[in-house]
Write a protein that holds these residues in place. Structure first.
Motif, PDB file in Angstrom:
ATOM      1  N   GLU A  67      11.336 -22.925  27.716  1.00  0.00           N
ATOM      2  CA  GLU A  67      10.011 -23.446  27.394  1.00  0.00           C
ATOM      3  C   GLU A  67       9.335 -23.917  28.672  1.00  0.00           C
ATOM      4  OE1 GLU A  67       9.896 -26.338  24.315  1.00  0.00           O
ATOM      5  OE2 GLU A  67      11.235 -25.230  22.971  1.00  0.00           O
ATOM      6  N   ASN A  68       8.084 -23.537  28.853  1.00  0.00           N
ATOM      7  CA  ASN A  68       7.293 -24.024  29.974  1.00  0.00           C
ATOM      8  C   ASN A  68       5.828 -24.055  29.563  1.00  0.00           C
ATOM      9  OD1 ASN A  68       6.314 -21.338  30.215  1.00  0.00           O
ATOM     10  ND2 ASN A  68       7.960 -20.819  31.661  1.00  0.00           N
ATOM     11  N   GLU A  69       4.941 -24.257  30.523  1.00  0.00           N
ATOM     12  CA  GLU A  69       3.526 -24.391  30.188  1.00  0.00           C
ATOM     13  C   GLU A  69       2.933 -23.119  29.596  1.00  0.00           C
ATOM     14  OE1 GLU A  69       3.704 -23.236  34.583  1.00  0.00           O
ATOM     15  OE2 GLU A  69       4.828 -24.444  33.140  1.00  0.00           O
ATOM     16  N   GLY A  70       3.632 -21.989  29.781  1.00  0.00           N
ATOM     17  CA  GLY A  70       3.137 -20.723  29.246  1.00  0.00           C
ATOM     18  C   GLY A  70       3.561 -20.448  27.822  1.00  0.00           C
ATOM     19  N   GLY A  71       4.561 -21.203  27.328  1.00  0.00           N
ATOM     20  CA  GLY A  71       5.027 -20.986  25.971  1.00  0.00           C
ATOM     21  C   GLY A  71       6.530 -21.035  25.867  1.00  0.00           C
ATOM     22  N   THR A  72       7.068 -20.386  24.847  1.00  0.00           N
ATOM     23  CA  THR A  72       8.510 -20.331  24.605  1.00  0.00           C
ATOM     24  C   THR A  72       8.975 -18.885  24.717  1.00  0.00           C
ATOM     25  OG1 THR A  72       8.384 -22.212  23.083  1.00  0.00           O
ATOM     26  CG2 THR A  72      10.354 -20.844  22.973  1.00  0.00           C
ATOM     27  N   PHE A  73       9.999 -18.657  25.555  1.00  0.00           N
ATOM     28  CA  PHE A  73      10.453 -17.305  25.850  1.00  0.00           C
ATOM     29  C   PHE A  73      11.936 -17.169  25.528  1.00  0.00           C
ATOM     30  CE2 PHE A  73       6.917 -18.388  28.526  1.00  0.00           C
ATOM     31  CZ  PHE A  73       6.099 -17.274  28.474  1.00  0.00           C
ATOM     32  N   THR A  74      12.288 -16.041  24.933  1.00  0.00           N
ATOM     33  CA  THR A  74      13.683 -15.760  24.603  1.00  0.00           C
ATOM     34  C   THR A  74      14.105 -14.476  25.293  1.00  0.00           C
ATOM     35  OG1 THR A  74      13.411 -16.782  22.419  1.00  0.00           O
ATOM     36  CG2 THR A  74      15.346 -15.384  22.764  1.00  0.00           C
ATOM     37  N   LEU A  75      15.166 -14.570  26.109  1.00  0.00           N
ATOM     38  CA  LEU A  75      15.687 -13.385  26.772  1.00  0.00           C
ATOM     39  C   LEU A  75      16.627 -12.679  25.795  1.00  0.00           C
ATOM     40  CD1 LEU A  75      16.816 -13.126  30.453  1.00  0.00           C
ATOM     41  CD2 LEU A  75      17.969 -11.868  28.649  1.00  0.00           C
ATOM     42  N   ILE A  76      16.205 -11.526  25.325  1.00  0.00           N
ATOM     43  CA  ILE A  76      16.949 -10.817  24.287  1.00  0.00           C
ATOM     44  C   ILE A  76      18.122 -10.038  24.874  1.00  0.00           C
ATOM     45  CG2 ILE A  76      16.800  -9.150  22.416  1.00  0.00           C
ATOM     46  CD1 ILE A  76      15.224 -11.741  21.951  1.00  0.00           C
ATOM     47  N   SER A  77      17.881  -9.273  25.907  1.00  0.00           N
ATOM     48  CA  SER A  77      18.941  -8.476  26.530  1.00  0.00           C
ATOM     49  C   SER A  77      18.697  -8.363  28.027  1.00  0.00           C
ATOM     50  CB  SER A  77      19.030  -7.087  25.880  1.00  0.00           C
ATOM     51  OG  SER A  77      17.782  -6.421  25.946  1.00  0.00           O
ATOM     52  N   LYS A  78      19.789  -8.120  28.752  1.00  0.00           N
ATOM     53  CA  LYS A  78      19.711  -8.103  30.215  1.00  0.00           C
ATOM     54  C   LYS A  78      20.758  -7.140  30.764  1.00  0.00           C
ATOM     55  CE  LYS A  78      20.642 -11.190  34.148  1.00  0.00           C
ATOM     56  NZ  LYS A  78      20.934 -12.606  34.511  1.00  0.00           N
ATOM     57  N   GLN A  79      20.373  -6.378  31.789  1.00  0.00           N
ATOM     58  CA  GLN A  79      21.294  -5.485  32.470  1.00  0.00           C
ATOM     59  C   GLN A  79      21.079  -5.617  33.973  1.00  0.00           C
ATOM     60  OE1 GLN A  79      24.077  -3.961  33.327  1.00  0.00           O
ATOM     61  NE2 GLN A  79      23.985  -2.769  31.409  1.00  0.00           N
ATOM     62  N   ASP A  80      22.148  -6.021  34.677  1.00  0.00           N
ATOM     63  CA  ASP A  80      22.034  -6.151  36.130  1.00  0.00           C
ATOM     64  C   ASP A  80      23.104  -5.355  36.880  1.00  0.00           C
ATOM     65  OD1 ASP A  80      24.247  -7.673  35.585  1.00  0.00           O
ATOM     66  OD2 ASP A  80      23.342  -9.591  36.132  1.00  0.00           O
ATOM     67  N   ASP A  81      23.855  -4.546  36.145  1.00  0.00           N
ATOM     68  CA  ASP A  81      24.851  -3.681  36.766  1.00  0.00           C
ATOM     69  C   ASP A  81      24.295  -2.264  36.792  1.00  0.00           C
ATOM     70  OD1 ASP A  81      27.114  -2.576  37.837  1.00  0.00           O
ATOM     71  OD2 ASP A  81      28.283  -2.637  35.972  1.00  0.00           O
TER      72      ASP A  81
END
Length: 215
Positions: A67-81
């Motif tokens: 949560e920040n001044e821009g709203g509420t964000f949810t990171l659904i999925s992530k790939q860094d490999d």
């Protein structure tokens, strides 16, 4: 004689009128240029601020809610490999790809003209390994998804990492792709396509990049 003086007077008045019109046009052009510069600077500042909000929201692990001044964000999925891609003298390193959802508020909601957003963020580093000037446009990549969407990056939110790579230089940034007909939790694969780099003679110096990332 009177006709000559009348003709001369008419010519003088015409010249003065043209000079006056030219000065007014020049003044109007200066004002327009100043307004345009102010608009571009304001737009660039707003873009940087809104992009920073999204960057902060996606720099976490899967399932995180920020949560920040821009709203509420949810990171659904992530790939860094993700394996680096090479084309000619250029190396493209996709450091990570995120699929996220956001409930927007405040300036960010006004800027994007919506209160909800589903998006994919692609973070990349691009390097020219040669001493030659190479033209390459990874910031103009096209992505497709398993949900059937074909998207270009949002120019207002994304970093500018395109154009001339003058010698052995490196550029990095984030590209944001706004989902239009699907949600972040539906994204399973992202295909990334980048046109081949070329030299100053417009000759290709590598191949088109085309690869798929799975979440």
């Amino acid at each position: 004689m009177k006709k000559n003086w009348l003709y001369l007077l008419l010519m003088i008045m015409t010249v003065l009128l043209l000079i006056s019109c030219g000065a007014e046009q020049q003044e109007e052009q200066i004002e327009e240029d100043a307004d345009q510069q102010e608009l571009e600077e304001t737009g660039e500042t707003e873009r940087d601020e809104e992009e920073q909000v999204l960057d902060e929201a996606t720099g976490h692990d899967e399932g995180d809610v920020v949560e920040n001044e821009g709203g509420t964000f949810t990171l659904i999925s992530k790939q860094d490999d993700i394996e680096s891609q090479e084309t000619g003298p250029m190396i493209v390193d996709i450091t990570q790809i995120n699929a996220s959802s956001g409930q927007l508020q405040g300036d960010l909601a006004d800027f994007l003209e919506t209160t909800e957003i589903e998006y994919i963020q692609v973070d990349m580093e691009v390097e020219n390994t040669s001493d030659d000037t190479i033209f390459f446009y990874p910031g103009q990549a096209t992505i497709t998804t398993n949900t059937g969407e074909q998207l270009e990056s949002d120019m207002w939110l994304s970093d500018h990492i395109d154009g001339e790579f003058i010698g052995a230089v490196r550029k990095s940034g984030s590209q944001f792709f706004i989902l239009e007909n699907s949600t972040a939790d539906e994204i399973e694969t992202v295909r990334i396509i980048i046109n081949a780099p070329h030299n100053e003679e417009w000759e290709d110096v590598g191949d088109k990049i085309d690869f798929t990332v799975e979440f």
